[in-house]
Design a protein around this motif. Structure first.
Motif, PDB file in Angstrom:
ATOM      1  N   THR A 192     -16.999   2.965   6.837  1.00 51.42           N
ATOM      2  CA  THR A 192     -16.043   3.842   7.510  1.00 51.42           C
ATOM      3  C   THR A 192     -15.323   4.678   6.460  1.00 51.42           C
ATOM      4  OG1 THR A 192     -14.369   2.151   7.372  1.00 51.42           O
ATOM      5  CG2 THR A 192     -15.651   2.257   9.408  1.00 51.42           C
ATOM      6  N   MET A 193     -14.662   5.725   6.937  1.00 51.80           N
ATOM      7  CA  MET A 193     -13.928   6.561   6.013  1.00 51.80           C
ATOM      8  C   MET A 193     -12.440   6.372   6.259  1.00 51.80           C
ATOM      9  SD  MET A 193     -15.704  10.201   5.465  1.00 51.80           S
ATOM     10  CE  MET A 193     -16.246  10.461   7.110  1.00 51.80           C
ATOM     11  N   ALA A 194     -11.683   6.564   5.213  1.00 49.74           N
ATOM     12  CA  ALA A 194     -10.242   6.484   5.354  1.00 49.74           C
ATOM     13  C   ALA A 194      -9.775   7.650   6.225  1.00 49.74           C
ATOM     14  CB  ALA A 194      -9.595   6.552   3.983  1.00 49.74           C
ATOM     15  N   PRO A 195      -8.684   7.463   6.968  1.00 47.37           N
ATOM     16  CA  PRO A 195      -8.246   8.517   7.894  1.00 47.37           C
ATOM     17  C   PRO A 195      -8.029   9.851   7.204  1.00 47.37           C
ATOM     18  CG  PRO A 195      -6.643   6.724   7.723  1.00 47.37           C
ATOM     19  CD  PRO A 195      -7.871   6.277   7.034  1.00 47.37           C
ATOM     20  N   MET A 198       0.833  -1.219   0.000  1.00 47.18           N
ATOM     21  CA  MET A 198       0.000   0.000   0.000  1.00 47.18           C
ATOM     22  C   MET A 198       0.857   1.254   0.000  1.00 47.18           C
ATOM     23  SD  MET A 198      -3.573   0.158   1.656  1.00 47.18           S
ATOM     24  CE  MET A 198      -3.845  -0.541   3.239  1.00 47.18           C
ATOM     25  N   THR A 199       0.549   2.132  -0.888  1.00 37.03           N
ATOM     26  CA  THR A 199       1.254   3.413  -0.869  1.00 37.03           C
ATOM     27  C   THR A 199       0.680   4.279   0.234  1.00 37.03           C
ATOM     28  OG1 THR A 199      -0.308   4.433  -2.337  1.00 37.03           O
ATOM     29  CG2 THR A 199       1.536   3.313  -3.368  1.00 37.03           C
ATOM     30  N   LEU A 200       1.351   5.375   0.492  1.00 40.35           N
ATOM     31  CA  LEU A 200       0.878   6.268   1.553  1.00 40.35           C
ATOM     32  C   LEU A 200      -0.489   6.840   1.178  1.00 40.35           C
ATOM     33  CD1 LEU A 200       1.627   7.640   4.236  1.00 40.35           C
ATOM     34  CD2 LEU A 200       2.412   9.577   2.860  1.00 40.35           C
ATOM     35  N   MET A 201      -0.650   7.227  -0.104  1.00 38.98           N
ATOM     36  CA  MET A 201      -1.924   7.794  -0.540  1.00 38.98           C
ATOM     37  C   MET A 201      -3.057   6.816  -0.289  1.00 38.98           C
ATOM     38  SD  MET A 201      -1.855  10.790  -1.531  1.00 38.98           S
ATOM     39  CE  MET A 201      -3.103  11.251  -2.718  1.00 38.98           C
ATOM     40  N   GLN A 202      -2.789   5.546  -0.655  1.00 41.10           N
ATOM     41  CA  GLN A 202      -3.821   4.546  -0.453  1.00 41.10           C
ATOM     42  C   GLN A 202      -4.158   4.397   1.018  1.00 41.10           C
ATOM     43  OE1 GLN A 202      -2.367   1.128  -2.493  1.00 41.10           O
ATOM     44  NE2 GLN A 202      -4.099   1.119  -3.898  1.00 41.10           N
ATOM     45  N   ARG A 203      -3.102   4.363   1.825  1.00 44.49           N
ATOM     46  CA  ARG A 203      -3.343   4.170   3.245  1.00 44.49           C
ATOM     47  C   ARG A 203      -4.172   5.321   3.800  1.00 44.49           C
ATOM     48  NH1 ARG A 203       1.739   2.300   6.464  1.00 44.49           N
ATOM     49  NH2 ARG A 203       1.616   0.810   4.764  1.00 44.49           N
ATOM     50  N   LEU A 204      -3.920   6.531   3.267  1.00 44.90           N
ATOM     51  CA  LEU A 204      -4.645   7.692   3.783  1.00 44.90           C
ATOM     52  C   LEU A 204      -6.063   7.773   3.238  1.00 44.90           C
ATOM     53  CD1 LEU A 204      -2.043  10.573   3.856  1.00 44.90           C
ATOM     54  CD2 LEU A 204      -3.157   9.453   5.771  1.00 44.90           C
ATOM     55  N   PHE A 205      -6.247   7.422   1.972  1.00 42.76           N
ATOM     56  CA  PHE A 205      -7.540   7.740   1.358  1.00 42.76           C
ATOM     57  C   PHE A 205      -8.369   6.531   0.947  1.00 42.76           C
ATOM     58  CE2 PHE A 205      -5.099  11.664   0.798  1.00 42.76           C
ATOM     59  CZ  PHE A 205      -5.967  12.511   1.452  1.00 42.76           C
ATOM     60  N   GLU A 206      -7.872   5.325   1.197  1.00 45.17           N
ATOM     61  CA  GLU A 206      -8.670   4.153   0.852  1.00 45.17           C
ATOM     62  C   GLU A 206      -9.394   3.682   2.103  1.00 45.17           C
ATOM     63  OE1 GLU A 206      -8.259   2.440  -2.251  1.00 45.17           O
ATOM     64  OE2 GLU A 206      -9.328   0.584  -1.822  1.00 45.17           O
ATOM     65  N   PRO A 207     -10.736   3.678   2.080  1.00 50.30           N
ATOM     66  CA  PRO A 207     -11.449   3.271   3.295  1.00 50.30           C
ATOM     67  C   PRO A 207     -11.245   1.796   3.594  1.00 50.30           C
ATOM     68  CG  PRO A 207     -12.975   3.601   1.486  1.00 50.30           C
ATOM     69  CD  PRO A 207     -11.646   4.037   0.998  1.00 50.30           C
ATOM     70  N   ARG A 208     -11.381   1.440   4.880  1.00 47.45           N
ATOM     71  CA  ARG A 208     -11.223   0.043   5.274  1.00 47.45           C
ATOM     72  C   ARG A 208     -12.455  -0.764   4.921  1.00 47.45           C
ATOM     73  NH1 ARG A 208      -7.385   0.490   9.201  1.00 47.45           N
ATOM     74  NH2 ARG A 208      -5.619   1.250   8.025  1.00 47.45           N
ATOM     75  N   SER A 209     -13.624  -0.192   5.173  1.00 44.95           N
ATOM     76  CA  SER A 209     -14.848  -0.910   4.840  1.00 44.95           C
ATOM     77  C   SER A 209     -15.871   0.116   4.401  1.00 44.95           C
ATOM     78  CB  SER A 209     -15.355  -1.698   6.041  1.00 44.95           C
ATOM     79  OG  SER A 209     -16.177  -0.867   6.831  1.00 44.95           O
ATOM     80  N   ILE A 210     -16.996  -0.414   3.984  1.00 46.10           N
ATOM     81  CA  ILE A 210     -17.979   0.406   3.325  1.00 46.10           C
ATOM     82  C   ILE A 210     -18.563   1.478   4.237  1.00 46.10           C
ATOM     83  CG2 ILE A 210     -20.158  -0.812   3.740  1.00 46.10           C
ATOM     84  CD1 ILE A 210     -18.825  -0.480   0.333  1.00 46.10           C
ATOM     85  N   TYR A 262     -13.981  16.404   8.023  1.00 46.12           N
ATOM     86  CA  TYR A 262     -14.336  17.079   9.274  1.00 46.12           C
ATOM     87  C   TYR A 262     -13.769  18.488   9.339  1.00 46.12           C
ATOM     88  CZ  TYR A 262     -16.621  13.052  11.247  1.00 46.12           C
ATOM     89  OH  TYR A 262     -17.497  12.036  11.471  1.00 46.12           O
ATOM     90  N   SER A 263     -12.599  18.705   8.744  1.00 49.83           N
ATOM     91  CA  SER A 263     -12.096  20.078   8.836  1.00 49.83           C
ATOM     92  C   SER A 263     -12.969  21.013   8.005  1.00 49.83           C
ATOM     93  CB  SER A 263     -10.621  20.199   8.462  1.00 49.83           C
ATOM     94  OG  SER A 263     -10.260  19.232   7.549  1.00 49.83           O
TER      95      SER A 263
END
Lengths: 350, 346, 351
Positions: free
Chosen positions: B15-18, B1-13, B25-26
């Motif tokens: 939830t949102m990616a971090p 996993m690249t960093l982008m994926q880790r940041l923007f790919e959600p874990r499950s349907i 939220y910001s």
């Protein structure tokens, strides 16, 4: 029959009758004499004065030679419209459609040249330009932000109902209140952001004294108030897209962006077009914010057409007032009908 | 996993990616602040003294400055008469005009949704011509307006009776609906001067009734538009069964149709109410002193010799917002539903 | 490709809708999840698709644990009850969408779409919009969209329930044939036992979020594990009469039926299939009953008889005639009776 008559009669008395009366007034010179009116029919003199005469600077703007940029813009706009005409004539041609579009093209061309000769040539434009700025730039900004917020709130987030309620609030605040609140906000010496202004060295800058700052300042106030409207409707539209469509796309492997672009957006386009139309119609009537926040100033920089007509009425020039009102009506009707026929209907049919 | 994926790919349907979460939220929190801050500022300003306002910004009550009730007292204890009158005017006008336009508008919308109307094109044309003739008579030849209107209406009536059935081209419900809704495009400034002169003629200027009537008409298109779609969505069988049970048309409308369209009515009422409550331009023309509404009063506070008294202004604004908020809270669950229905089908 | 569910559970807040469901779906198998609404069958399917999160347990597809994977990484295709055809896309665009998402080039995509469309006889309709199609055609489009990317597993959520009865029978046969041709593992959710029995290699019967029985249609019909299964499967449902099991003899009213075992259960239930019973003279049957109603169905007459408080359905010849409230006897083969414990619902197996 009893159901529909009250509405018909009231509209006839308070809307159609004044509309015709106003048309006659726009073609007349009206003098108040001892409590009664003296009406003299002068044909199009009032309009002439607004468009070509002494009031031209006020309504259209100051013409003092086109700059190179102005010429480029004017020719580009002309070219664009010619291309549009040719494309229409070649693809599908009906007499009624052509005549209807002539108005659209005419208005586009006129406004285009007007902007080229004033805004792009570095001269001041009049109340027509200002109104169009509020309508098109303002509604564009409001639509994009409102839709964006609605999209964010349609995601699985915590505190959805909180955001929903909070984002709705500005719609309920009276526009007069919005005007005053934003005047306080924008005050660079006593307002809440005064320290920040002083820190960047703009302590004695005044929003109300710079034409563009003042226009943006009014547009921000207007947006603050109306983004909630777009937000509420678009959120409801986004949420009414059947979950099945979204889930089918998820199983098929689409990312959230692809789902929005390919599935959700096409579903909400008819609502989006309609809500934008409603917003545009209402935006043409803008008067309270410019009146409260800047009283049309500096000079005529923030004066909308309604305000222009209001000022003319105050100086008891009823003919000029009606003429400006009628010009506003013309621009509004042509813009809205064009938008409705060319965008909304097509989206709804598709 | 690249960093982008880790940041923007959600874990499950669900939830949102971090990364997305932080962004979303910001933005939402920023907008919350943007929305609430001006309101907060108005609120605290209403508790400030002149010194607190004029001496540069202070932000936090009890910490930055000592809140004082002087502006509230000034308005409610010492100088309540004008405000109270404007407030009552606004209440009376907003409530009556909302009630009137919701009632008249829903009736028209119901009629258009259920019955078929086929006005003859020629008759409509005749009416317009007659109206112009009346104008010419009044404006150019100085005929008394009462007389010429009466004569015009009478001539039109008889001509319509006599010639009406000879016209073949007719309009349908859709045309009537479009005509009514399209009145909303009309900028109030276009019609307000004639309306002003009209009320002047009948000596109703600066009365409640003038403002109420005008607001009612201005808001009719919205009511008709929203309610028409609502009535279309109500199944017809209920009304038919009520008619079989012997109810009259009006009875069916009030007993069956209106209760069924509570959602739409609520949304429409709220919308129309807000619009009437906040209306500015028409009130400016039609209510100069006796019937003066809140927006006019507030706008006029601008013109004091001492400059704007921000603290009093804030108090008035807050007082003006409260009824709308109360109403919105009562009706809130209907709003978006009702608005959407109109927008989708409109 | 195999699908293995290992003790998966699902709770929505405090409500547990699925309890430790374990299934082992073979490669190429047609497995039907059968149950009434609220039995948790659709939830189970959506969990396999990745549209619901898993509260506990694990799911693996083709031997790979996908419990925490997004739907798009599971290589499954799903047919929705509503078909979920995108209304603004043509048939071809609908079918091609999964490929477009995968950035397949245009020519390949069109070729594949045409290929799949031909398989489900949609070739002539590729440029139409979903609203211009009949129910059966829409169903085919949904199917084609699932087939076009050759997934490891097909998931189908009541795909036939929006069709009228006649079309449903037809599509059922087509679906069965197609699944056989393609040989793709299929998990199919339905509440219709006829669909389940006709389509499935194996049926998993769910009730209250718990697996009741997992077996082939024949076994599930002939050898139900418990009272629920017995009563759910079959049309009309299996007859039951309440009574007492006394040392192998079932006592109902004044009648005694030998069951061929030796168990004693206070609250017992006897189960009888309608087609295993015969109507005879009152004193010749094993149980005496009163005729409640008889209905001529066509090839047979369905007789409803009243035994105590229980209603029993019996298939009688079509020329059967009797009056209301007439006393009759019910006869059956002792081998064809099923005994259940009423309190636990469990089957009492004897001998």
């Amino acid at each position: 029959m009893i159901f529909i008559w009250p509405a018909v009669v009231m509209i006839l008395i308070f809307s159609i009758f004044p509309l015709v009366a106003s048309a006659i007034m726009a073609l007349s010179r009206i003098r108040l004499r001892g409590g009664s009116y003296k009406v003299r029919f002068v044909w199009f003199q009032n309009f002439e004065k607004q468009l070509f005469g002494t009031e031209q600077f006020h309504f259209l703007g100051t013409f003092a030679g086109m700059s190179a940029l102005g010429w480029i813009v004017a020719l580009a706009i002309t070219g664009g419209i010619v291309w549009w005409v040719l494309r229409y004539v070649r693809s599908s041609f009906t007499v009624l459609g052509f005549v209807g579009r002539l108005f659209t093209w005419g208005l586009c061309l006129g406004v285009g040249w007007l902007l080229a000769a004033t805004f792009f040539s570095g001269h001041q434009f009049g109340t027509l330009g200002t109104t169009l700025f509020y309508v098109f730039v303002g509604c564009g900004v409001q639509f994009v932000i409102g839709l964006g917020l609605a999209f964010l709130c349609s995601m699985p987030i915590r505190g959805r109902s909180f955001f929903r309620v909070v984002f709705f609030i500005p719609l309920m605040i009276t526009p007069i209140g919005v005007g005053y609140a934003f005047r306080m906000m924008a005050d660079t010496t006593k307002g809440p952001f005064a320290p920040a202004w002083q820190w960047v060295g703009l302590g004695d800058f005044s929003w109300a004294a710079d034409p563009w700052a003042a226009r943006f300042f009014i547009m921000i106030g207007d947006s603050w108030q109306w983004i909630p409207f777009i937000f509420v409707v678009m959120l409801a539209a986004l949420e009414s897209v059947p979950r099945d469509y979204v889930e089918a796309a998820q199983v098929d492997g689409a990312s959230s962006w692809e789902i929005f672009k390919d599935i959700t957006w096409p579903q909400v386009v008819p609502v989006a077009a309609t809500v934008l139309l409603i917003r545009v119609i209402e935006a043409f009537k803008i008067v309270d914010l410019p009146n409260i926040m800047t009283a049309g100033g500096p000079g005529i920089a923030t004066e909308s057409m309604t305000l222009h007509a209001l000022f003319a009425w105050r100086s008891l020039d009823l003919g000029q007032s009606s003429a400006v009102a009628y010009l506003l009506l013309f621009v509004t009707v042509v813009s809205c009908v064009s938008f409705f026929n060319l965008v909304v209907l097509r989206r709804i049919r598709a | 996993m690249t960093l982008m994926q880790r940041l923007f790919e959600p874990r499950s349907i669900r939830t949102m990616a971090p990364g997305t979460k932080v962004l979303v939220y910001s933005v939402l929190l920023f907008w919350t602040a943007f929305v609430l801050f001006p309101i907060y500022w108005v609120l605290i300003t209403s508790f400030k003294t002149a010194v607190d306002v004029n001496g540069g910004p202070v932000y936090l009550p009890f910490i930055d400055f000592q809140p004082s009730l002087h502006a509230w007292k000034e308005l409610f204890v010492f100088d309540y008469k004008d405000t109270l009158r404007a407030y009552m005017n606004s209440l009376i006008i907003a409530l009556s005009s909302t009630a009137a336009s919701v009632l008249i508008g829903s009736m028209a919308a119901y009629a258009l949704a259920r019955f078929e109307y086929r006005p003859k094109f020629g008759v409509v044309l005749m009416f317009v011509l007659m109206m112009i003739a009346v104008f010419v008579a009044v404006g150019k030849y100085g005929v008394d307006w009462r007389l010429s209107t009466a004569v015009g209406v009478a001539i039109f009536y008889f001509l319509a009776r006599a010639l009406g059935r000879h016209f073949s081209a007719s309009l349908g419900n859709g045309d009537i609906l479009f005509w009514m809704i399209s009145q909303r495009i009309l900028a109030p400034i276009v019609v307000v001067v004639p309306i002003y002169m009209m009320f002047q003629q009948v000596r109703l200027l600066d009365t409640h009734i003038a403002v109420i009537l005008t607001y009612t008409v201005i808001n009719l298109p919205i009511v008709i538009w929203l309610m028409y779609d609502f009535f279309r969505s109500i199944p017809y069988d209920l009304e038919e069964s009520a008619q079989l049970d012997g109810a009259t048309r009006l009875g069916v409308f009030f007993d069956i149709v209106l209760p069924l369209s509570r959602t739409g009515l609520a949304a429409t009422t709220l919308l129309v109410m807000i619009l009437s409550w906040n209306e500015y331009l028409l009130a400016l023309f039609l209510s100069t002193s006796k019937a003066q509404t809140m927006p006019i009063l507030v706008a006029a506070m601008n013109a004091g010799e001492r400059g704007i008294l921000w603290w009093s202004m804030s108090v008035v604004i807050i007082v003006m917002i409260i009824p709308v908020i109360v109403l919105a809270i009562i009706l809130q669950r209907y709003i978006s539903k009702g608005l959407l229905l109109g927008a989708v089908k409109g | 490709m195999t699908v293995v569910l290992d003790k998966i559970s699902k709770s929505f807040g405090a409500v547990k809708v699925l309890h430790d469901l374990s299934l082992d779906v073979q490669d190429g198998e047609f497995l039907v999840l059968l149950g009434a609404s609220g039995s948790g069958k659709s939830t189970a399917l959506r969990m396999i698709a990745g549209l619901e999160t898993v509260t506990a347990g694990s799911i693996s597809i083709s031997g790979r644990d996908v419990t925490e994977e997004l739907p798009k990484n599971r290589d499954v295709a799903m047919v929705f009850q509503s078909y979920a055809l995108y209304p603004h896309k043509t048939v071809a665009e609908n079918i091609g969408y999964p490929l477009k998402i995968r950035r397949m080039n245009r020519t390949d995509m069109e070729a594949q779409v045409r290929d799949v469309a031909a398989q489900v006889q949609l070739d002539a309709l590729l440029d139409r919009y979903p609203r211009e199609l009949s129910g059966g055609q829409r169903q085919r489009v949904a199917l084609a969209r699932a087939m076009v990317r050759r997934p490891a597993v097909f998931l189908m959520d009541e795909p036939l329930s929006n069709l009228d009865a006649k079309l449903r029978g037809h599509m059922r046969a087509e679906l069965k044939h197609m699944q056989h041709e393609l040989g793709i593992t299929t998990i199919y959710v339905t509440h219709d036992q006829v669909e389940a029995m006709t389509l499935a290699h194996r049926v998993a019967l769910l009730e209250g979020g718990k697996l009741q029985q997992l077996a082939t249609p024949k076994v599930i019909y002939d050898d139900p594990e418990n009272l629920f299964t017995a009563q759910f499967i079959g049309s009309p449902p299996m007859n039951v009469a309440h009574g007492t099991l006394d040392a192998g003899t079932f006592v109902v009213g004044e009648d005694r039926v030998a069951t061929g075992g030796g168990a004693s259960v206070k609250n017992a239930v006897i189960g009888l299939r309608a087609e295993d019973c015969r109507v005879v003279a009152p004193d010749q049957g094993a149980i005496r009953a009163k005729l409640f109603a008889n209905e001529l169905i066509g090839d047979h007459t369905l007789v409803t008889a009243k035994v105590g408080e229980d209603m029993l359905s019996i298939k009688a010849p079509k020329d059967f005639e009797a009056g209301f409230d007439e006393a009759i006897g019910i006869a059956f083969d002792p081998d064809r009776i099923y005994m259940f414990d009423k309190d636990t619902g469990a089957r009492i197996r004897q001998g």
